[in-house]
Design a protein around this motif. Structure first.
Motif: not given
Length: 412
Positions: A335-339, A260-266, A351-357, A402-408
């Motif tokens: 924020l991209e969520v990885v399960t 829901w937070r990622n809803t398009t403005d319109a 291995q976790l880093l590879v799985q998160t992409g 770094g400052k721009k690459k994040h995963r949950m």
């Protein structure tokens, strides 16, 4: 001229954008003003959870109850064995009784969040109660004779399938007769006089009204909601990752909040009217915001919808996590969520880093860690041999490079 509704229910849903069509709006409106009405929406048990695409009609049932009427949720324990062919290109896979019951059990959890079933104020029924024991020959003679095959073939849900020269089995063709029979039986057994559903169900609903009139000589009504798409043309609730499930064990409250937070403005103002109980004027005000202010409106949307489904604590926790990621982590956006499957843990951090992409190889991951470029929950990691277990992931593990690459990372 726009119809001015007298009943609270129709007044609310027309203002908020729920109404697509009605078989007799004025007659239904008059009936709704005279006392409590019982209405139903049917749900086939094709999955272990409902998804966001169902949420519009669940909110419709909620408003129906809040305006003084009695909602019925009809579980398709019988019709799931056939499968609704409406606007589908292929036949649904057939499920056995045990799978259908498991799915019904999963779906019931959601309805309990939105409707009050206490003291008979709402009912949950199962059409297997009257469909499973039907005598085929009696059913053909007593019910089938009221249906014209010519008319059934003319319904858009069937016609579109045949026009594409895609197979429609005799099993599926029977579905609309069974759904019509549901409406008549619900009237006969429980006094249900209104069926509601998405606009793709219009033909099925009309069949039920016609059958009830022919067999019982009683007037009942149908009402449909629009089939929602987002402003960029996507079907509501669909994403690259699949359906947005409503059960927490299939999609975490945090991921639901993020949807829901990622809803398009319109879409913000429209979704606030449909999926929250905020006053219409407030929905319009929030939807008209621009720039960075619209992001706060999206947070309000996410909090209200998540609170309805998962509770206020889950919504607050999701917002806190998101703000920590965006503001402290500097992600500056989604924020991209990885399960990660629980049975795959513990897992080497490389291995976790590879799985998160975030990285493409274990070698790159180890080099990254050795150079001090990895943080877990904002804490630097320096040991390439470190393992990540369930305790560390907990409710969610923020992985930052770094400052721009994040995963949950969450446990699935």
């Amino acid at each position: 001229m726009t119809y001015r509704a007298k009943s609270d229910f129709l007044n609310v849903i027309m203002q908020r954008g729920f109404l697509a069509d009605c078989t007799d709006l004025q007659a239904l409106d008059e009936t709704l003003t005279q006392g409590p009405v019982t209405a139903y929406i049917g749900y086939d048990a094709t999955a272990a959870s409902l998804h966001v695409g169902h949420l519009l009609n669940i909110m419709l049932l909620r408003w129906f109850q809040k305006t003084g009427h009695k909602p019925v949720t009809l579980m398709g324990g019988g019709t799931t064995k056939v499968g609704d062919p409406s606007f589908r290109s292929d036949e649904r896979p057939l499920l056995d009784d045990a799978a259908i019951q498991r799915n019904i059990d999963g779906m019931q959890q959601v309805f309990a969040r939105f409707l009050d079933y206490g003291d008979g104020r709402a009912q949950m029924l199962n059409n297997a109660d009257w469909l499973v024991g039907l005598n085929y020959l009696d059913f053909l003679r007593d019910i089938g004779r009221h249906f014209s095959v010519n008319r059934m073939l003319s319904f858009e849900s069937v016609k579109s399938r045949l026009d594409r020269e895609q197979s429609l089995s005799f099993l599926e063709f029977n579905y609309m007769i069974l759904q019509a029979y549901d409406f008549m039986e619900l009237y006969r057994r429980h006094g249900v006089t209104l069926q509601m559903g998405g606009s793709d169900q219009w033909g099925n609903i009309v069949n039920g009204i016609d059958l009830t009139r022919r067999v019982l000589d009683r007037e009942v009504w149908g009402l449909t909601t629009p089939l929602l798409t987002t402003s960029d043309g996507r079907k509501m609730g669909k994403s690259a990752g699949g359906a947005t499930w409503l059960n927490a064990e299939m999609l975490s409250p945090y991921e639901f909040w993020q949807f829901w937070r990622n809803t398009t403005d319109a879409d913000v103002g429209r979704f606030l009217k449909l999926y929250t109980e905020l006053p219409v004027e407030e929905c319009d005000r929030l939807g008209a915001l621009a720039g960075s202010e619209i992001n706060e409106a999206k947070v309000i949307l996410a909090n209200h919808v998540t609170t309805l489904l998962h509770g206020a604590d889950a919504a607050a926790s999701a917002e806190t996590t998101a703000r920590e990621v965006f503001e402290q982590g500097g992600a500056g956006g989604d924020l991209e969520v990885v399960t990660v499957p629980g049975n795959a843990l513990p897992l080497p951090v490389a291995q976790l880093l590879v799985q998160t992409g975030i990285v493409s190889s274990g070698k790159e991951a180890k080099r990254l860690v050795a150079e001090g470029g990895l943080r877990l929950n904002n804490d630097p990691v320096s040991d390439p041999q470190m393992t990540v277990d369930q305790a560390l992931i907990g409710e969610g593990l923020k992985v930052s490079v770094g400052k721009k690459k994040h995963r949950m990372v969450q446990i699935g």
